[in-house]
Design an enzyme around this catalytic site. Structure first.
Site, PDB file in Angstrom:
ATOM      1  N   CYS A   2      -7.746   5.578  -5.015  1.00 35.77           N
ATOM      2  CA  CYS A   2      -8.849   6.149  -5.791  1.00 35.77           C
ATOM      3  C   CYS A   2      -8.399   7.398  -6.541  1.00 35.77           C
ATOM      4  CB  CYS A   2      -9.994   6.553  -4.877  1.00 35.77           C
ATOM      5  SG  CYS A   2     -10.642   5.184  -3.929  1.00 35.77           S
ATOM      6  N   ARG A  27      -2.291   5.201 -10.415  1.00 31.82           N
ATOM      7  CA  ARG A  27      -2.451   5.194  -8.958  1.00 31.82           C
ATOM      8  C   ARG A  27      -2.928   3.842  -8.441  1.00 31.82           C
ATOM      9  NH1 ARG A  27      -3.382  10.576  -7.005  1.00 31.82           N
ATOM     10  NH2 ARG A  27      -4.849   9.849  -5.448  1.00 31.82           N
ATOM     11  N   TRP A  74     -10.224   2.172  -5.666  1.00 25.11           N
ATOM     12  CA  TRP A  74      -9.306   1.154  -5.121  1.00 25.11           C
ATOM     13  C   TRP A  74      -9.981   0.679  -3.841  1.00 25.11           C
ATOM     14  CZ3 TRP A  74      -5.461   1.014  -0.978  1.00 25.11           C
ATOM     15  CH2 TRP A  74      -4.497   0.028  -1.158  1.00 25.11           C
ATOM     16  N   ASN A  99     -12.470  10.016  -2.520  1.00 24.34           N
ATOM     17  CA  ASN A  99     -11.183   9.353  -2.305  1.00 24.34           C
ATOM     18  C   ASN A  99     -10.867   9.491  -0.821  1.00 24.34           C
ATOM     19  OD1 ASN A  99      -8.540   8.473  -2.237  1.00 24.34           O
ATOM     20  ND2 ASN A  99      -7.699  10.219  -3.359  1.00 24.34           N
ATOM     21  N   GLY A 100     -10.509   8.374  -0.177  1.00 18.97           N
ATOM     22  CA  GLY A 100     -10.176   8.438   1.250  1.00 18.97           C
ATOM     23  C   GLY A 100     -10.979   7.402   2.018  1.00 18.97           C
ATOM     24  N   GLU A 481      16.053  -2.836  -1.581  1.00 18.42           N
ATOM     25  CA  GLU A 481      15.279  -2.187  -2.638  1.00 18.42           C
ATOM     26  C   GLU A 481      15.186  -3.102  -3.870  1.00 18.42           C
ATOM     27  OE1 GLU A 481      13.276   0.078  -2.961  1.00 18.42           O
ATOM     28  OE2 GLU A 481      13.299   0.608  -5.085  1.00 18.42           O
ATOM     29  N   LYS A 485      11.713  -4.424  -5.510  1.00 22.13           N
ATOM     30  CA  LYS A 485      11.376  -4.242  -6.930  1.00 22.13           C
ATOM     31  C   LYS A 485      10.989  -5.573  -7.557  1.00 22.13           C
ATOM     32  CE  LYS A 485      10.862  -0.907  -7.331  1.00 22.13           C
ATOM     33  NZ  LYS A 485      11.159   0.162  -6.398  1.00 22.13           N
ATOM     34  N   GLU A 488       7.537  -6.820  -6.264  1.00 20.19           N
ATOM     35  CA  GLU A 488       6.324  -6.066  -6.599  1.00 20.19           C
ATOM     36  C   GLU A 488       5.956  -6.155  -8.069  1.00 20.19           C
ATOM     37  OE1 GLU A 488       6.200  -1.793  -5.783  1.00 20.19           O
ATOM     38  OE2 GLU A 488       8.312  -1.619  -6.217  1.00 20.19           O
ATOM     39  N   HIS A 504      23.204 -16.819   9.878  1.00 22.09           N
ATOM     40  CA  HIS A 504      22.342 -16.822  11.065  1.00 22.09           C
ATOM     41  C   HIS A 504      20.926 -17.286  10.747  1.00 22.09           C
ATOM     42  CE1 HIS A 504      25.503 -14.961  13.380  1.00 22.09           C
ATOM     43  NE2 HIS A 504      25.646 -14.057  12.431  1.00 22.09           N
ATOM     44  N   LYS A 603      -0.094   3.478  -6.629  1.00 22.82           N
ATOM     45  CA  LYS A 603       1.062   4.367  -6.717  1.00 22.82           C
ATOM     46  C   LYS A 603       1.141   5.289  -5.511  1.00 22.82           C
ATOM     47  CE  LYS A 603       4.617   6.320  -8.562  1.00 22.82           C
ATOM     48  NZ  LYS A 603       5.881   5.560  -8.437  1.00 22.82           N
TER      49      LYS A 603
HETATM   50  C1  AGP Z   1       7.899   1.323  -4.451  1.00 21.47           C
HETATM   51  O1  AGP Z   1       8.204   0.751  -5.663  1.00 21.47           O
HETATM   52  C2  AGP Z   1       6.519   1.303  -4.015  1.00 21.47           C
HETATM   53  N1  AGP Z   1       5.618   1.552  -5.030  1.00 21.47           N
HETATM   54  C3  AGP Z   1       6.213   1.844  -2.636  1.00 21.47           C
HETATM   55  O2  AGP Z   1       6.989   1.113  -1.741  1.00 21.47           O
HETATM   56  C4  AGP Z   1       6.411   3.357  -2.340  1.00 21.47           C
HETATM   57  O3  AGP Z   1       7.768   3.666  -2.347  1.00 21.47           O
HETATM   58  C5  AGP Z   1       5.758   3.687  -0.992  1.00 21.47           C
HETATM   59  O4  AGP Z   1       4.373   3.440  -1.076  1.00 21.47           O
HETATM   60  C6  AGP Z   1       6.007   5.099  -0.535  1.00 21.47           C
HETATM   61  O5  AGP Z   1       5.449   6.034  -1.396  1.00 21.47           O
HETATM   62  P1  AGP Z   1       5.886   7.547  -1.354  1.00 21.47           P
HETATM   63  O6  AGP Z   1       7.336   7.618  -1.691  1.00 21.47           O
HETATM   64  O7  AGP Z   1       5.017   8.215  -2.397  1.00 21.47           O
HETATM   65  O8  AGP Z   1       5.615   8.061   0.030  1.00 21.47           O
END
Ligand code: AGP
Length: 608
Positions: A2, A27, A74, A99-100, A481, A485, A488, A504, A603
């Site tokens: 949010c 976000r 959100w 928010n929360g 990683e 990427k 996502e 394995h 985000k």
């Molecule tokens: C990565 O591309 C993501 N958007 C996500 O995994 C992110 O790294 C994770 O939510 C942690 O966020 P932060 O680094 O703000 O704590």
């Protein structure tokens, strides 16, 4: 997650609020709304979907007034419908944005229903609106009602509240969710982060946990959780406002990938001497703390967790002290044994990730000290940790983390060196690594030169459903990683394995429809990795190899090889990350997904 924007001014605020919401789109959200006091009543507009839909509605039905609050939601309780969108109202006189998560909302709701309140949404937020109305109906001012209300709430919240009988006041409160006050001239604002408000001010007050504030056009008053009147410093925003524009780039993600040579330099700037890391960068108390460190516990989520996994290799190899790494969502809920002398390192781009923050709070009394590697000045993790090392990557808008990751790695390598010199690391090795680090921006520039070749390579992925990523040593987390990427932003199912694990289990998946991406620098693990690649070829799997040498890994039918420049081994996990970021980006563009705001993701994950 949010987003909140609020304004009290002598000019119309609805365009300011709308622009603030646009700037918070990164976000992640699924509906948007705003309320404005028009001089006689509070008017509300809400829409499911994008902020643009709210903008269109506003064009048709302008909200004209000088006090307003707005929100991107959100969904956490109830579907992403217009009805559940914020602001929520109790009657026609009071509006609230939140928010929360309110953990005790069900019991509060039962009580409010018993007292005759009717709920029109499925949200936890609506209880706040009715609690406020209940207090105000009993004679409390809107400020006192907010104080009374927050004392009853369990969970995390940042609030913006406006009331028809108090048209000269905007009330805000925070506990567990981020909120800043934007300080203007003859006008004041609230926002979930400074980016929302850079259009109107570059001066901010970061509220502390439990603070309640009253904003008027000409003044701001703040009370702490004990109800005492307090002063909070007004800080000037450190990043240039230009850094939040896309510039010549089609997407923020691409811009942020291309910023990496510059921002890794910023992450090192002022922190590297001729031959050593300047440990003053960690703060005045750091040297005495580092002297006592006997082991390290790293906690983070997502991409930041992958940075932690790489740091484990560095810390154990160079410093020779134990290093544990765990995702925050697990760490916070299990019994963790933390030996004496544990340095707790949290890694976070946003500094607001709920699980990471909760993990820190959980262990705070059982550790030697906490250090956060973070990108957002003034964020909760920065404020609540004993030490911090800012990554200086500038605002990262794309939901997929790119430049935050590589700058985290730079910060973690510098941290390894200051710890290591107290243990096994010799001055000569530190001097060599410092010299290596200084070559990093140039190496990243060279890798960006491979962009068009990677764009071509991406064509092979656009029609695929699955992909496998392989690496060994520090390149194993890089493969993880790369897989994160790809999944996502392109929605292709991707998994990463330590290449030695292939036989394995995952080898069973390999066939011509399963592209296998491998990061294969020329290092001591290369021969073993090549044997793993043979296992893939023998099963008809198509290989895409980012290699240190074409002589070592030769292109052939079914094996595409892109050669990266020679580099010091210590920098491999940082440099080999870039081609994987570019590969995911180009695959996502080919698939036509929403690259900067992938579906279902936020985000900044400020709720559990
Ligand atoms: C990565 O591309 C993501 N958007 C996500 O995994 C992110 O790294 C994770 O939510 C942690 O966020 P932060 O680094 O703000 O704590």
């Amino acid at each position: 997650m949010c987003g909140i924007v609020g304004a009290i001014a002598a000019r119309p605020v609805s365009e300011i609020l709308l622009e603030g919401l646009r700037r918070l789109e990164y976000r992640g959200y699924d509906s948007a709304g705003m309320t404005v006091w028009d001089g006689s009543q509070i008017k509300r507009l809400r829409r499911a979907g994008k902020v643009q839909a709210l903008g269109d509605a506003l064009a048709e039905t302008p909200l004209d007034g000088q006090l307003g609050i707005a929100h991107t939601r959100w969904a956490t309780h109830g579907k992403p419908t217009e009805n559940n969108a914020h602001p929520h109202m109790s009657g026609a006189r009071l509006a609230v944005v939140h928010n929360g998560i309110i953990e005790n909302y069900e019991s509060l709701k039962r009580d409010l229903v018993a007292r005759g309140y009717e709920f029109t949404s499925d949200t936890d937020t609506e209880v706040i609106a009715h609690l406020l109305d209940s207090a105000i109906s009993s004679g409390a001012s809107v400020l006192d009602a907010v104080r009374d209300c927050v004392a009853q709430l369990h969970g995390a919240f940042a609030l913006g509240v406006m009331h028809q009988d108090y048209p000269g006041e905007l009330i805000t409160a925070r506990k567990g969710s981020p909120l800043v006050i934007g300080v203007g001239i003859g006008e004041n604002f609230i926002g979930s982060d400074p980016l929302a408000l850079l259009q109107v001010t570059d001066r901010f007050i970061y509220l502390e946990e439990g603070d309640v504030a009253r904003l008027r056009r000409l003044g701001i008053e703040i009370w702490n959780s004990a109800g005492e009147s307090v002063e909070r410093p007004v800080l000037r925003f450190e990043h240039g406002s230009g850094s939040v524009d896309k510039g010549e780039y089609k997407h923020y993600m691409l811009k942020e990938i291309y910023e990496q040579p510059r921002v890794v330099h910023a992450a090192m700037e002022g922190r590297l001497g001729a031959e050593r890391v300047l440990e003053e960068a960690f703060g005045v108390t750091a040297p005495a703390i580092f002297d006592q460190v006997r082991q390290v516990q790293i906690v983070a989520c997502g991409t930041s967790y992958h940075a932690g996994l790489i740091a484990k290799y560095w810390i154990e190899d160079l410093a020779g002290i134990p290093c544990m790494v765990e995702v925050a969502s697990e760490f916070r809920y299990r019994k963790v044994v933390l030996p004496k002398g544990t340095l707790f390192i949290s890694i976070s781009q946003s500094g607001e990730t709920a699980d990471t923050l909760a993990a820190l709070r959980e262990v705070r009394d059982r550790i030697l000290a906490s250090l956060t590697i973070c990108n957002v000045p003034g964020s909760s993790l920065v404020r609540e940790s004993d030490l911090c090392l800012m990554t200086n990557a500038g605002p990262e808008i794309g939901v997929a983390s790119t430049k935050a990751f590589t700058t985290q790695l730079v910060a973690l390598l510098m941290t390894t060196l200051v710890l290591g010199r107290r243990h096994e690391l010799t001055p000569e090795t530190e001097a060599r690594i410092v010299a290596d680090l200084k070559t990093l921006p140039g190496l990243l520039e060279q890798v960006l030169g491979l962009d068009s070749a990677i764009e071509k390579m991406a064509e092979a992925f656009a029609e695929k459903q699955h992909a496998l990523f392989l690496g060994r040593g520090t390149l194993n987390p890089v493969a993880m990683e790369g897989a994160l990427k790809l999944k996502e932003i392109s929605y292709i199912h991707a998994e990463a394995y330590a290449a030695g694990e292939l036989k394995h289990g995952p080898l069973a998946l390999v066939d011509k429809d399963m592209p296998v991406v491998t990061v294969a620098p020329r290092n001591e693990m290369l021969d073993k990795l090549k044997a793993n690649l043979q296992e893939v070829r023998a099963r008809g799997g198509e290989l895409f190899v980012f290699a240190g040498s074409r002589q070592e890994v030769q292109p052939e039918e079914g094996v595409q090889v892109l050669e990266l420049p020679p580099m010091p081994g210590i920098l491999e996990p940082i440099v080999y990350t870039l081609p994987l970021q570019l590969l995911s980006y180009h695959v996502a563009v080919l698939k036509g997904t929403d690259v900067d705001q992938p579906r279902n993701l936020a985000k900044s994950v400020t709720v559990e």
